[in-house]
Design an enzyme around this catalytic site. Structure first.
Site, PDB file in Angstrom:
ATOM      1  N   GLU A 182      15.237   6.032  19.614  1.00 22.25           N
ATOM      2  CA  GLU A 182      16.011   6.147  18.377  1.00 22.25           C
ATOM      3  C   GLU A 182      17.026   7.281  18.482  1.00 22.25           C
ATOM      4  O   GLU A 182      18.151   7.160  17.985  1.00 22.25           O
ATOM      5  CB  GLU A 182      15.085   6.365  17.179  1.00 22.25           C
ATOM      6  CG  GLU A 182      14.095   5.227  16.922  1.00 22.25           C
ATOM      7  CD  GLU A 182      14.756   3.861  16.787  1.00 22.25           C
ATOM      8  OE1 GLU A 182      15.930   3.782  16.367  1.00 22.25           O
ATOM      9  OE2 GLU A 182      14.092   2.856  17.135  1.00 22.25           O
ATOM     10  N   GLY A 207       0.775  -1.235   0.000  1.00 21.64           N
ATOM     11  CA  GLY A 207       0.000   0.000   0.000  1.00 21.64           C
ATOM     12  C   GLY A 207       0.799   1.273   0.000  1.00 21.64           C
ATOM     13  O   GLY A 207       0.262   2.349   0.210  1.00 21.64           O
TER      14      GLY A 207
HETATM   15  P1  ADP Z   1       1.403  -1.204  -3.433  1.00 23.56           P
HETATM   16  O1  ADP Z   1       1.520  -1.630  -4.858  1.00 23.56           O
HETATM   17  O2  ADP Z   1       2.661  -0.636  -2.893  1.00 23.56           O
HETATM   18  O3  ADP Z   1       0.857  -2.238  -2.529  1.00 23.56           O
HETATM   19  P2  ADP Z   1      -0.466   0.598  -4.574  1.00 23.56           P
HETATM   20  O4  ADP Z   1       0.411   1.325  -5.521  1.00 23.56           O
HETATM   21  O5  ADP Z   1      -1.307  -0.450  -5.165  1.00 23.56           O
HETATM   22  O6  ADP Z   1       0.369   0.007  -3.391  1.00 23.56           O
HETATM   23  O7  ADP Z   1      -1.349   1.666  -3.822  1.00 23.56           O
HETATM   24  C1  ADP Z   1      -2.722   1.523  -3.663  1.00 23.56           C
HETATM   25  C2  ADP Z   1      -3.412   2.849  -3.723  1.00 23.56           C
HETATM   26  O8  ADP Z   1      -3.059   3.651  -2.597  1.00 23.56           O
HETATM   27  C3  ADP Z   1      -2.998   3.678  -4.912  1.00 23.56           C
HETATM   28  O9  ADP Z   1      -3.808   3.398  -5.994  1.00 23.56           O
HETATM   29  C4  ADP Z   1      -3.179   5.094  -4.430  1.00 23.56           C
HETATM   30  O10 ADP Z   1      -4.502   5.508  -4.559  1.00 23.56           O
HETATM   31  C5  ADP Z   1      -2.865   4.992  -2.969  1.00 23.56           C
HETATM   32  N1  ADP Z   1      -1.463   5.323  -2.711  1.00 23.56           N
HETATM   33  C6  ADP Z   1      -0.532   4.498  -2.202  1.00 23.56           C
HETATM   34  N2  ADP Z   1       0.647   5.115  -2.064  1.00 23.56           N
HETATM   35  C7  ADP Z   1       0.483   6.370  -2.517  1.00 23.56           C
HETATM   36  C8  ADP Z   1       1.362   7.498  -2.647  1.00 23.56           C
HETATM   37  N3  ADP Z   1       2.652   7.435  -2.269  1.00 23.56           N
HETATM   38  N4  ADP Z   1       0.852   8.629  -3.163  1.00 23.56           N
HETATM   39  C9  ADP Z   1      -0.433   8.695  -3.535  1.00 23.56           C
HETATM   40  N5  ADP Z   1      -1.300   7.679  -3.442  1.00 23.56           N
HETATM   41  C10 ADP Z   1      -0.871   6.514  -2.938  1.00 23.56           C
HETATM   42 ZN    ZN Z   2      16.692   0.114  19.337  1.00 21.08          ZN
END
Ligand code: ADP
Ligand code: ZN
Ligand code: MG
Length: 649
Positions: free
Chosen positions: A467, A247
């Site tokens: 930390e 995510g």
């Molecule tokens: P991962 O592939 O790392 O598991 P995703 O790229 O599928 O995560 O992210 C899922 C959704 O979460 C994206 O479609 C977006 O809407 C939101 N999201 C996740 N990370 C970001 C980010 N860094 N900036 C903006 N939106 C994000």
């Molecule tokens: Zn530590």
């Protein structure tokens, strides 16, 4: 013919829905549900039967049920029947005289003649008497040409049965496909591999992962102007591995790269390759690369790489054949293409630790990009992106939302904005208020706490001190690796982390360096103790490591008072040790009495270092408070920020 063999029609339909398209993913099982299939064909069958009866009814006459032959004859002799139509299957008697139909009248003519009065029909008997009788009574009789009924005959005795059996056969094949995982199509790509063109995702849609973005900007440039790099003699990297918790935007980043470079995008999940049949995955990999080579410049994105890329070393005896073949094929393909053509492979994983080392060697996924959970600033930026299409109350303060969502991933934040909007709709409001956001956060936190760690305020404060303690002692210790990053964003099981990167590789470590390492490890717990007056479990991992170093100093390195220059273990041959460390297995070569000495000595060394380190930190209590406060606020400190706070120490 089966659904799962890649009927393009079906796949087109499958992709028509809204939401993300999975050009070659698709569910593992064919869409056909066991009862869906039955229902469908039962309806089909019913329609067929109704249609046939209608056909019968319209064209074969709407006549009363047949009467007895004898009755038919009686009605002729009584003069009731005036006209008789003779066919093979029926004698039909009409009670009115009617102009005889022309021989050429088509049976299928849609001008049925409307007889007046009752119509009688009977099944013929080979009775020559009846002709005589009709002659006597002056009945008009005629036979109907069989021309028309020949067509009907053909339809009923040939065309319809064949159609029916074709239909049944198709149906059975479909069922077989559903059960056997399409036995007939092994080796073929079940789903058609389709590249996505016109990706609308841009780097602007991704926030909070600036370091990853910086690295990927270069990849976009590779795709756009490969010549720039090859002319100078440079090699364009073939593979870039995005590493990070779920995510955090790995998939999003990969799409953004394709979008920015305006190239096609092939997306496949590692799980898509792994099938019941050995060889399917490998065939799929081959297909994928073939298609991609034809479409270059383009990006291949393999999501969840760990599903196929698991290390082969650890499954000695009884590995997963299919996965290994798929992995081997992937390795072969990655060696076999020329990145100068503009083909770059991106992959994502959240388990880099299990990946096969062969995947990570130069020439394959040699670039690794860390996509971490966002810090405070990053979270605010992500919230802003996702809140753009949402109507917000003017009182909404997204930075305060960001502040109370420490440890959330980008996907969690996107979810919070959406939840808040839903809550507002539920309450019948036109604008999303701050209260909706707090409620949405609460809801999400409850769910998250099961998966990752979400820190309570007091825990966060302790973690910040912990930390900072590590980092400050690292800064005070001469010759220690410089602090690169301090973070209180939870990662895996760690509540926070202090990242030290060595300036150069070291193969020998001095005694004072080892003691320094122990100090740094203890620094966390000391800082915690200083502000809470208590010990917590948060330092357990540090203590294990510190104790380990102390033990090794005594046992392996001969650095204790009593066993100076004596190694208390012998290096075993035999097993090579664990795959990860490549360390030899050590055998203990000492007596019980020595064991006791070792235990006491470890305790003494650690205790002594603890006291020394605590003194250092206490002398710098003000600095500790200051840095911890900034860390608590910002959540991450990089090398420069940390040095500035230290005041050029
Ligand atoms: P991962 O592939 O790392 O598991 P995703 O790229 O599928 O995560 O992210 C899922 C959704 O979460 C994206 O479609 C977006 O809407 C939101 N999201 C996740 N990370 C970001 C980010 N860094 N900036 C903006 N939106 C994000
Ligand atoms: Zn530590
Ligand atoms: Mg993903």
């Amino acid at each position: 013919m089966s659904d799962s063999s890649g009927n393009p029609q079906n796949d087109k339909n499958r992709n028509k829905g809204s939401g993300p398209r999975f050009p070659f993913g698709g569910p593992k099982l064919p869409d056909l549900k066991p009862f869906g299939g039955w229902k469908f064909s039962l309806i089909y069958l019913a329609i067929l039967i109704i249609g046939m009866s209608l056909f019968n009814f319209v064209f074969l006459g709407r006549v009363n049920p047949p009467i007895d032959f004898s009755e038919f004859k009686t009605r002729i002799s009584s003069g009731e029947i005036k006209r008789v139509e003779l066919t093979d299957s029926y004698f039909t008697g009409y009670t009115t005289l009617y102009p005889q139909r022309t021989r050429n009248r088509s049976v299928l003519s849609n001008q049925p003649f409307e007889p007046q009065g009752p119509v009688y029909r009977t099944v013929p008997i080979n009775d020559p008497e009846i002709i005589k009788l009709m002659d006597e009574m002056g009945v008009a009789y005629y036979a109907v040409s069989r021309e028309g009924s020949v067509i009907l005959n053909i339809i009923f005795s040939w065309v319809l049965p064949i159609a029916f059996f074709l239909f049944i056969w198709r149906f059975v094949m479909k069922r077989m496909g559903a059960m056997g995982g399409s036995v007939l199509s092994v080796g073929q790509n079940r789903a058609v591999i389709v590249a996505e063109g016109d990706i609308t995702t841009r780097f602007n849609d991704v926030a909070g992962v600036d370091e990853a973005k910086e690295e990927l900007v270069e990849v976009v440039d590779f795709l756009k102007n490969p010549r720039k790099y090859t002319d100078i003699g440079g090699k364009i990297p073939k593979g870039v591995l995005l590493i990070g918790p779920p995510g955090t935007g790995k998939t999003l980043l990969a799409r953004a790269v394709a979008g920015e470079a305006r190239v096609s995008f092939f997306r496949m999940s590692g799980a898509d390759f792994v099938e019941m049949f050995v060889g399917v995955g490998a065939a799929r990999v081959r297909d994928l690369f073939k298609q991609a080579r034809d479409k270059a410049p383009c990006i291949i994105f393999i999501d969840e790489l760990d599903a196929i890329g698991k290390s082969r070393i650890n499954n000695i005896g009884g590995g997963n054949d299919e996965r290994e073949q798929t992995l081997n094929q992937l390795l072969v393909e990655m060696d076999g293409f020329d990145a100068a053509k503009g083909l770059i492979i991106l992959a994502a994983t959240n388990r880099p630790d299990v990946l096969d080392p062969a995947l990570l060697r130069p020439g394959r996924f040699d670039r690794q990009v860390l996509v971490d959970r966002p810090d405070l600033k990053g979270r605010e930026a992500i919230l802003n992106i996702h809140a753009k299409p949402v109507k917000l109350d003017s009182m909404v303060d997204l930075s305060s939302v960001a502040r109370s969502t420490s440890g959330f991933s980008g996907a969690d934040l996107a979810n919070i904005v959406n939840e808040a909007a839903l809550l507002a709709v539920r309450a019948g409001r036109m604008l999303v208020s701050q209260k909706d956001f707090s409620e949405a956060i609460e809801k999400t936190v409850a769910g998250l706490q099961k998966k990752t760690r979400v820190l309570k305020p007091e825990e966060r404060r302790l973690t910040a001190y912990h930390e900072t303690g590590h980092a400050m002692i690292a800064a005070f210790t001469p010759n220690a690796d410089p602090v690169q990053k301090i973070s209180i964003i939870p990662r895996g099981f760690a509540l926070g982390y202090t990242l030290q990167l060595p300036l150069e590789d070291r193969y020998t470590i001095t005694q004072s360096d080892l003691l320094g390492k122990i100090d740094i490890l203890l620094g966390g717990r000391i800082a915690e103790e200083m502000i809470s007056g208590e010990f917590s479990t948060g330092a357990a991992n540090d203590l294990t490591k510190a104790t380990d170093i102390a033990r090794k100093m005594i046992v392996d390195y001969g650095m204790s008072d009593r066993f100076r220059h004596v190694a208390l273990t012998s290096r075993g041959t035999g097993m090579m040790g664990t795959a990860q460390t490549h360390e030899p297995v050590l055998h203990r070569e000492y007596s019980e009495a020595t064991q006791q000495y070792i235990d006491e000595e470890i305790a003494r060394v650690v205790e002594q270092r603890y006291a020394l380190t605590k003194e250092k930190l206490e002398q710098n209590r003000a600095l500790l408070d200051k840095i911890a406060a900034v860390l608590l606020e910002k959540e991450t400190l990089d090398e420069k920020e940390f040095k500035t706070l230290l005041g050029g120490l």
